[in-house]
Design a protein around this motif. Sequence first.
Motif, short mmCIF file in Angstrom:
data_model
loop_
_atom_site.label_atom_id
_atom_site.label_comp_id
_atom_site.label_asym_id
_atom_site.label_seq_id
_atom_site.Cartn_x
_atom_site.Cartn_y
_atom_site.Cartn_z
N TYR A 122 24.20 45.01 40.37
CA TYR A 122 25.14 44.88 39.28
C TYR A 122 26.57 44.99 39.68
O TYR A 122 27.54 45.04 39.26
CB TYR A 122 24.86 46.23 38.59
N GLN A 123 26.68 44.44 41.20
CA GLN A 123 28.13 44.28 41.63
C GLN A 123 28.79 45.45 41.53
O GLN A 123 30.17 45.19 40.82
CB GLN A 123 28.55 42.94 41.42
N LEU A 124 28.33 46.55 41.78
CA LEU A 124 29.38 47.57 41.64
C LEU A 124 29.84 48.09 42.83
O LEU A 124 30.52 49.28 43.25
CB LEU A 124 28.38 48.91 41.33
N ASN A 125 30.49 47.15 43.61
CA ASN A 125 31.07 47.34 45.00
C ASN A 125 32.28 48.14 44.66
O ASN A 125 33.13 48.95 45.34
CB ASN A 125 31.49 46.02 45.45
N GLY A 126 33.11 47.93 43.37
CA GLY A 126 34.26 48.51 42.84
C GLY A 126 34.27 50.15 42.47
O GLY A 126 35.17 50.53 42.22
N SER B 77 23.21 35.04 38.68
CA SER B 77 22.52 35.01 40.05
C SER B 77 21.03 35.33 40.05
O SER B 77 20.26 35.15 40.63
CB SER B 77 23.25 35.43 41.39
N PHE B 78 20.91 36.48 39.19
CA PHE B 78 19.78 37.02 38.93
C PHE B 78 19.02 37.66 40.10
O PHE B 78 17.88 37.78 40.36
CB PHE B 78 18.54 36.11 38.24
N VAL B 79 19.99 38.27 40.97
CA VAL B 79 19.22 39.09 41.96
C VAL B 79 19.30 40.64 41.12
O VAL B 79 19.89 41.32 40.74
CB VAL B 79 20.33 39.53 42.90
N ASN B 80 17.85 40.85 41.14
CA ASN B 80 17.61 42.22 40.18
C ASN B 80 17.60 43.56 41.26
O ASN B 80 17.55 43.52 42.27
CB ASN B 80 16.30 42.10 39.77
N ALA B 81 17.65 44.54 40.23
CA ALA B 81 17.66 45.92 41.03
C ALA B 81 16.18 46.65 40.87
O ALA B 81 15.61 46.84 39.93
CB ALA B 81 18.62 46.78 40.28
N MET B 82 15.71 46.93 42.13
CA MET B 82 14.55 47.55 42.41
C MET B 82 14.55 49.06 42.83
O MET B 82 15.36 49.40 43.67
CB MET B 82 13.79 46.93 43.73
N GLN C 50 21.24 37.04 30.26
CA GLN C 50 22.14 36.70 31.54
C GLN C 50 22.40 38.12 32.19
O GLN C 50 23.63 38.54 32.53
CB GLN C 50 23.46 36.07 31.00
N GLN C 51 21.20 38.92 32.35
CA GLN C 51 21.37 40.32 33.00
C GLN C 51 20.37 40.37 34.20
O GLN C 51 19.40 39.99 34.13
CB GLN C 51 21.30 41.38 31.97
N PRO C 52 20.68 41.10 35.15
CA PRO C 52 19.80 41.61 36.11
C PRO C 52 18.76 42.52 35.55
O PRO C 52 19.01 42.95 34.44
CB PRO C 52 20.55 42.35 37.17
N PHE C 53 17.60 42.60 35.95
CA PHE C 53 16.58 43.26 35.39
C PHE C 53 16.38 44.59 36.49
O PHE C 53 16.09 44.44 37.52
CB PHE C 53 15.18 42.46 35.60
N CYS C 54 16.52 45.75 35.88
CA CYS C 54 16.36 47.05 36.68
C CYS C 54 14.96 47.65 36.43
O CYS C 54 14.40 48.00 35.50
CB CYS C 54 17.20 47.97 36.37
N ILE D 261 23.43 51.94 33.18
CA ILE D 261 22.58 50.99 33.37
C ILE D 261 21.36 51.55 32.75
O ILE D 261 20.37 51.95 33.25
CB ILE D 261 22.33 50.68 34.79
N PRO D 262 21.13 50.96 31.44
CA PRO D 262 19.89 51.67 30.62
C PRO D 262 18.55 50.62 31.26
O PRO D 262 18.73 49.48 32.07
CB PRO D 262 20.00 50.81 29.34
#
Length: 311
Positions: free
Chosen positions: A283-287, A11-16, A226-230, A186-187
């Motif tokens: 990164y869907q870290l809800n768990g 989905s490419f929601v990235n991390a700011m 296929q990874q979000p961008f941090c 998360i590098p």
Amino acid sequence: MKETHSPVLRSFVNAMTVDVEDYFHVSAFSSIIKQEQWGKSYPLRVDYNTRKIMDIFAEHDVKATFFILGWVADACPSLIKTIADQGHELACHGYHHVKANQQTEKEFFQDVSRSKFLIEDLSGKYINGYRAPSFSIDDTNLWAFDILHRLGFTFSSSTYPVRHDHYGNPDWPRFLHQRNEGLVEIPIPTYQAFGTNLPIGGGGYFRLYPYAISKHLIRRFTEQYQQPFCFYFHPWEIDAQQPRMTQASFKSRFRHYLNLEQMTTRLHHLLQDFQWSTVSQAYQLNGHDDETGIDDPQAEPERLHSLGPLR
């Protein structure tokens, strides 16, 4: 260590992310600025600049992860409360901005626990994430991951798999992975080209590259891997009026002051061109964000010396 290339993340929601420190905290100036001069000989500017960043985020309806230096939390307690009240994710950046690989295990434990507990007390939020100053977890201090796990952290973003004179190891994993200690690491993003890992994660490189190149590389990263961008940056990077450290080396001054006057405009473009959210959301870290508490009896006495019980 197993790297994850999950199609669920397409989905490419990235991390700011924002590393909340002031201009006088940066490692490149540590040899010319003493800790006792912080906020005195060198005036505090991080409060105003961080609030300005939050205004920009609000304009674009973006929530971010703020890796907060404990020293800043002590100096600007209302700022920490405001970050939390605006719905951003709070995380820990240590207390004194000393590189993790320049501390003993005891010093690291004390520095990180002091910061974590203080931010929790000021915000009323449980702190799950950590980022080492100058991405300073490497082969020499792998024990840091165990300490982070014992202190109750569930994720870290402390490694940058590049070759750099101040940080990085190009042989380390390039994508999100679960470490044996129990942490998710998360590098900072890199792009492989010309047989090397190119640094593209933000900071000085974002100010160095023309924006069109950064935009292209972020898009290529998310599509190819296929990874979000941090993405990361600092409040002082939007502050072209900050004091100049004329006694610093030319290389340090070039890296620090390059294109500061363009950073705010580039940030607006970045927020418009891509989708952004917190680290935990992207990164869907809800768990991994349950308030599981501290897994180390040594930390409990430290907790009692913080400002009060976690609210």
